[in-house]
Design a protein around this motif. Structure first.
Motif, PDB file in Angstrom:
ATOM      1  N   MET A 165      22.537 -20.253   6.504  1.00 18.74           N
ATOM      2  CA  MET A 165      22.241 -19.203   7.485  1.00 18.74           C
ATOM      3  C   MET A 165      22.372 -18.024   7.307  1.00 18.74           C
ATOM      4  SD  MET A 165      22.974 -22.011  10.779  1.00 18.74           S
ATOM      5  CE  MET A 165      24.592 -22.326  10.300  1.00 18.74           C
ATOM      6  N   LEU A 166      23.648 -17.749   6.765  1.00 18.43           N
ATOM      7  CA  LEU A 166      24.030 -16.185   6.562  1.00 18.43           C
ATOM      8  C   LEU A 166      23.153 -15.844   5.343  1.00 18.43           C
ATOM      9  CD1 LEU A 166      25.903 -13.980   6.550  1.00 18.43           C
ATOM     10  CD2 LEU A 166      27.435 -15.077   5.121  1.00 18.43           C
ATOM     11  N   THR A 167      22.875 -16.513   4.247  1.00 16.73           N
ATOM     12  CA  THR A 167      22.021 -16.252   3.355  1.00 16.73           C
ATOM     13  C   THR A 167      20.786 -15.919   3.843  1.00 16.73           C
ATOM     14  OG1 THR A 167      23.572 -17.377   1.648  1.00 16.73           O
ATOM     15  CG2 THR A 167      21.131 -16.923   1.199  1.00 16.73           C
ATOM     16  N   ASN A 168      20.188 -16.718   4.473  1.00 18.88           N
ATOM     17  CA  ASN A 168      18.812 -16.603   5.133  1.00 18.88           C
ATOM     18  C   ASN A 168      18.584 -15.177   5.923  1.00 18.88           C
ATOM     19  OD1 ASN A 168      17.985 -19.009   4.031  1.00 18.88           O
ATOM     20  ND2 ASN A 168      17.778 -19.998   6.029  1.00 18.88           N
ATOM     21  N   THR A 169      19.691 -15.058   6.825  1.00 22.43           N
ATOM     22  CA  THR A 169      19.744 -13.803   7.505  1.00 22.43           C
ATOM     23  C   THR A 169      19.612 -12.703   6.503  1.00 22.43           C
ATOM     24  OG1 THR A 169      20.778 -15.040   9.532  1.00 22.43           O
ATOM     25  CG2 THR A 169      20.882 -12.645   9.197  1.00 22.43           C
ATOM     26  N   ILE A 170      20.645 -12.747   5.414  1.00 18.32           N
ATOM     27  CA  ILE A 170      20.637 -11.393   4.964  1.00 18.32           C
ATOM     28  C   ILE A 170      19.519 -11.300   4.053  1.00 18.32           C
ATOM     29  CG2 ILE A 170      21.864 -10.509   2.806  1.00 18.32           C
ATOM     30  CD1 ILE A 170      24.382 -11.736   3.924  1.00 18.32           C
ATOM     31  N   ARG A 171      18.962 -12.345   3.288  1.00 22.60           N
ATOM     32  CA  ARG A 171      17.831 -12.201   2.400  1.00 22.60           C
ATOM     33  C   ARG A 171      16.352 -11.984   3.159  1.00 22.60           C
ATOM     34  NH1 ARG A 171      18.778 -16.969  -2.005  1.00 22.60           N
ATOM     35  NH2 ARG A 171      20.474 -15.759  -3.042  1.00 22.60           N
ATOM     36  N   HIS A 172      16.389 -12.498   4.246  1.00 21.83           N
ATOM     37  CA  HIS A 172      14.940 -12.454   4.885  1.00 21.83           C
ATOM     38  C   HIS A 172      14.834 -11.622   6.208  1.00 21.83           C
ATOM     39  CE1 HIS A 172      14.257 -15.173   1.430  1.00 21.83           C
ATOM     40  NE2 HIS A 172      15.150 -15.986   2.029  1.00 21.83           N
ATOM     41  N   ALA A 173      15.988 -11.773   7.039  1.00 19.11           N
ATOM     42  CA  ALA A 173      15.627 -11.389   8.471  1.00 19.11           C
ATOM     43  C   ALA A 173      15.748  -9.963   8.779  1.00 19.11           C
ATOM     44  CB  ALA A 173      16.662 -11.890   9.501  1.00 19.11           C
ATOM     45  N   SER A 174      16.322  -9.027   7.953  1.00 19.03           N
ATOM     46  CA  SER A 174      16.503  -7.621   8.336  1.00 19.03           C
ATOM     47  C   SER A 174      17.315  -7.354   9.610  1.00 19.03           C
ATOM     48  CB  SER A 174      15.235  -6.905   8.397  1.00 19.03           C
ATOM     49  OG  SER A 174      14.583  -6.822   7.237  1.00 19.03           O
ATOM     50  N   ALA A 175      18.222  -8.386  10.008  1.00 19.40           N
ATOM     51  CA  ALA A 175      18.882  -8.438  11.215  1.00 19.40           C
ATOM     52  C   ALA A 175      19.958  -7.120  11.254  1.00 19.40           C
ATOM     53  CB  ALA A 175      19.441  -9.789  11.628  1.00 19.40           C
ATOM     54  N   THR A 176      20.256  -6.739  12.455  1.00 22.78           N
ATOM     55  CA  THR A 176      21.189  -5.976  12.916  1.00 22.78           C
ATOM     56  C   THR A 176      22.635  -6.404  13.424  1.00 22.78           C
ATOM     57  OG1 THR A 176      20.049  -5.131  14.694  1.00 22.78           O
ATOM     58  CG2 THR A 176      19.803  -3.933  12.501  1.00 22.78           C
TER      59      THR A 176
END
Length: 85
Positions: A2-13
């Motif tokens: 989940m962390l990897t997906n967020t970092i790689r793909h989500a551009s989340a803040t």
């Protein structure tokens, strides 16, 4: 994953992660405010890995996503996983 997906793909803040547990069930919740998962895009290994690992411990996985509001994952498993079979 989940962390990897967020970092790689989500551009989340922002990310929110919690673990709750009672006498019967533990629930892991992860949510971000990123771009969400494009429903027309090919599913990558990350989601498959989450589902495969959850299945191994007889956990239930729910993924809620919208391209305008990010993604949330909820993973729940019984302490006595044989009871879920």
């Amino acid at each position: 994953e989940m962390l990897t997906n967020t970092i790689r793909h989500a551009s989340a803040t922002h990310v929110c992660f919690s673990i709750t547990s009672d006498a019967l069930v533990t629930t892991i919740t992860w949510s971000d405010n990123g771009t969400g998962i494009d429903p027309s895009a090919k599913r990558g290994n990350g989601l498959h890995n989450i589902e495969r690992r959850a299945k191994r411990i007889k956990a239930l996985v729910a993924v809620d996503t919208a391209t305008t509001s990010g993604t949330s994952y909820t993973i729940s498993f019984a302490h006595n996983r044989a009871a879920q079979s």
